[in-house]
Design an enzyme around this catalytic site. Structure first.
Site, short mmCIF file in Angstrom:
data_model
loop_
_atom_site.label_atom_id
_atom_site.label_comp_id
_atom_site.label_asym_id
_atom_site.label_seq_id
_atom_site.Cartn_x
_atom_site.Cartn_y
_atom_site.Cartn_z
N HIS A 121 1.04 -1.21 0.14
CA HIS A 121 0.12 -0.04 -0.05
C HIS A 121 0.83 1.11 -0.12
CE1 HIS A 121 -2.59 2.87 1.83
NE2 HIS A 121 -3.92 2.21 1.48
N ASP A 198 3.37 -4.15 7.78
CA ASP A 198 2.06 -3.48 8.01
C ASP A 198 1.15 -4.40 7.92
OD1 ASP A 198 -0.08 -2.39 7.00
OD2 ASP A 198 0.70 -1.60 4.91
N GLN A 201 -4.05 -5.00 7.33
CA GLN A 201 -5.11 -5.96 6.67
C GLN A 201 -5.07 -7.28 7.46
OE1 GLN A 201 -7.45 -5.07 4.93
NE2 GLN A 201 -6.78 -3.33 3.94
N LYS A 224 -10.40 -0.52 10.79
CA LYS A 224 -10.54 -1.58 9.98
C LYS A 224 -10.84 -2.92 10.71
CE LYS A 224 -7.15 -0.31 6.42
NZ LYS A 224 -7.82 0.35 5.35
N CYS A 362 -4.86 2.28 -3.52
CA CYS A 362 -3.45 3.00 -2.96
C CYS A 362 -2.41 2.10 -3.31
CB CYS A 362 -3.56 3.37 -1.48
SG CYS A 362 -4.82 4.36 -1.14
N1 7TS Z 1 -1.61 -0.78 4.70
C1 7TS Z 1 -2.58 -1.55 4.02
C2 7TS Z 1 -2.15 -3.09 3.75
C3 7TS Z 1 -3.83 -1.10 3.96
O1 7TS Z 1 -4.86 -1.94 3.41
C4 7TS Z 1 -3.99 0.46 4.26
C5 7TS Z 1 -5.35 0.99 4.09
C6 7TS Z 1 -3.19 1.06 4.78
C7 7TS Z 1 -1.76 0.65 5.09
C8 7TS Z 1 -3.48 2.44 5.34
O2 7TS Z 1 -4.34 2.54 6.35
P1 7TS Z 1 -4.81 3.57 7.19
O3 7TS Z 1 -5.69 3.41 8.28
O4 7TS Z 1 -3.61 4.62 7.86
O5 7TS Z 1 -5.42 4.54 5.98
N2 7TS Z 1 -6.24 0.20 2.97
C9 7TS Z 1 -7.19 0.69 2.49
C10 7TS Z 1 -7.99 0.10 1.31
O6 7TS Z 1 -7.52 -1.00 1.01
N3 7TS Z 1 -9.06 0.76 0.94
O7 7TS Z 1 -9.32 1.76 1.63
C11 7TS Z 1 -7.99 1.90 2.59
#
Ligand code: 7TS
Length: 408
Positions: A121, A198, A201, A224, A362
């Site tokens: 991501h 990371d 997910q 999430k 992303c």
């Molecule tokens: N890393 C991964 C693997 C992610 O899926 C996401 C967000 C992030 C980092 C960033 O997370 P945040 O909470 O700091 O924004 N992924 C997604 C997605 O798949 N669709 O919307 C956000």
């Protein structure tokens, strides 16, 4: 797992959207919230709110206890050795930026290497690009196998004694694949590098044990995993956090302040400047309670069943291309339908009350690797059912019909 009872606890799911019962298949972007989390946040504001680490009055103590209690809960949820290994952040993005800006920029120099993968991501890619540019380190990639998995043989080749940081996602938000982060950590450590995971997910969907993985840093977001937006955490081994400089300065993170010099508190507090996201921490603690009550193993099992069901169901539809391996994946399916633009697919599904995500997720380098500009993605969580996947499949047939494609 009693799905009906689980669904009862999510008020938002019980509504019609565009005249149809809502089918929410976008939990990888952000999950919905159970009543217990919503209530914990409002109870906190109704009874206990004050600033933390300051007042000696009763509400100040209650708020501090709630905030620090949440830190301890996260530590035991991830099986960290100590609550002081948990830094509250705004989420995964902020946690990864903290490691890249504080740790990597201090440790890396010209000739060193930072190793990531093309499936990251942007939150686990751009901070390393920037750290490499700032320090003169080389950014290297472990290549993807044709099915989107990582090979440990490739990792052995790419990670060298010059590597200072390896940063890999536990689970891809596009391919759904679960990466061998424990084995990658061992390779990183053999070469003297730290391992950054990371966990955006993975944390919502499976039991995570940072001591078993032996990773050095682990980042995740509450939103999430049934918790509120605006909060998450960075796990970092105590010995590493202790040597890191803050990247943001202000109140609450200091030890003493003089006119021209200041000193910081110990980690993790030196990384938490300003009034923290107290209600968010309370909500995150309630989300952990909720998930643990159901059981991460149960949730994992349910989602794997849904993923296998959806993979097979969508594979039967002519013109549907699914990305990533069939097995060893979490509950999300990324796909395209013929040459119909994913935004059009999503728009037709929305008219049927079905929420999916469309776009590059992303992950622009991964989109290029897949040779597409964007995809559709249906992502599942503990509250989704096979009937909802049937509705998705029907919706995709309707989409094909709408755009005048042959129904296969
Ligand atoms: N890393 C991964 C693997 C992610 O899926 C996401 C967000 C992030 C980092 C960033 O997370 P945040 O909470 O700091 O924004 N992924 C997604 C997605 O798949 N669709 O919307 C956000």
């Amino acid at each position: 797992m009693n799905i009906k009872a689980v669904r009862e606890q999510f008020p938002i799911l019980h509504q019609e959207v565009n005249g149809h019962p809502l089918v929410y298949l976008d939990s990888a972007a952000s999950s919905q919230k159970p009543r217990s989390v919503i209530d914990a946040v409002s109870r906190y504001y109704e009874h206990d709110h004050s600033n933390v680490h300051r007042g000696v009055h009763t509400l100040g103590s209650r708020a501090t206890d709630a905030y620090e209690g949440a830190r301890s809960k996260i530590a035991s949820f991830l099986n960290a050795a100590d609550a002081e290994e948990i830094v509250f952040t705004r989420g995964t993005t902020a946690a990864l930026n903290l490691v890249a800006s504080s740790y990597a920029r201090a440790v890396c120099k010209e000739g060193d290497e930072i190793v990531i993968t093309p499936m990251e991501h942007h939150a686990n890619l751009i901070p390393w690009q920037q750290a490499a540019k700032a320090t003169g380190a080389t950014l290297k990639y472990i290549p993807l196998q044709p099915d989107g998995t990582l090979s440990l043989e490739d990792a052995e080749q790419v990670i060298t004694p010059r590597t200072k940081v390896v940063a890999v996602t536990y689970v891809s938000n596009v391919l759904g694949v679960i990466n061998p982060v424990k084995e990658l950590t061992a390779i990183a450590h053999r070469n003297g590098a730290v391992m950054v995971v990371d966990g955006a997910q993975s944390t919502p969907h499976m039991k995570v044990d940072v001591q078993d993985l032996d990773c050095d840093f682990y980042a995740f977001s509450a939103h999430k995993m049934c918790g509120p937006t605006g909060i998450g955490a960075l796990y970092g081994k105590k010995s590493l956090l202790a040597g890191m400089e803050p990247i943001e300065y202000g109140g609450d993170m200091i030890d003493t302040v003089e006119l021209f010099e200041s000193s910081w508190k110990e980690a993790p507090y030196r990384f938490e400047s300003g009034t923290p996201i107290i209600a968010g921490a309370v909500g995150l603690a309630a989300a952990i309670d909720f998930l643990e009550q159901i059981g991460l193993d149960e949730i994992d099992k349910h989602e794997r069943q849904l993923a296998a069901y959806a993979y097979d169901k969508l594979s039967e539809i002519d013109g549907v291309t699914i990305y990533g391996p069939r097995d060893n994946r979490v509950g999300l399916i990324t796909f395209n339908v013929d040459d119909i633009h994913p935004h059009d697919v999503s728009t037709v599904l929305d008219a049927e009350g079905i929420a999916i995500r469309a776009g590059h997720h992303c992950c622009q380098p991964l989109m290029r690797w897949l040779n597409v500009s964007s995809t559709a993605r249906a992502s599942f969580y503990l509250y989704n059912t096979e009937e909802e996947i049937d509705r998705l499949a029907e919706g995709l047939l309707q989409t094909k019909e709408f755009f005048g494609h042959a129904i296969g």
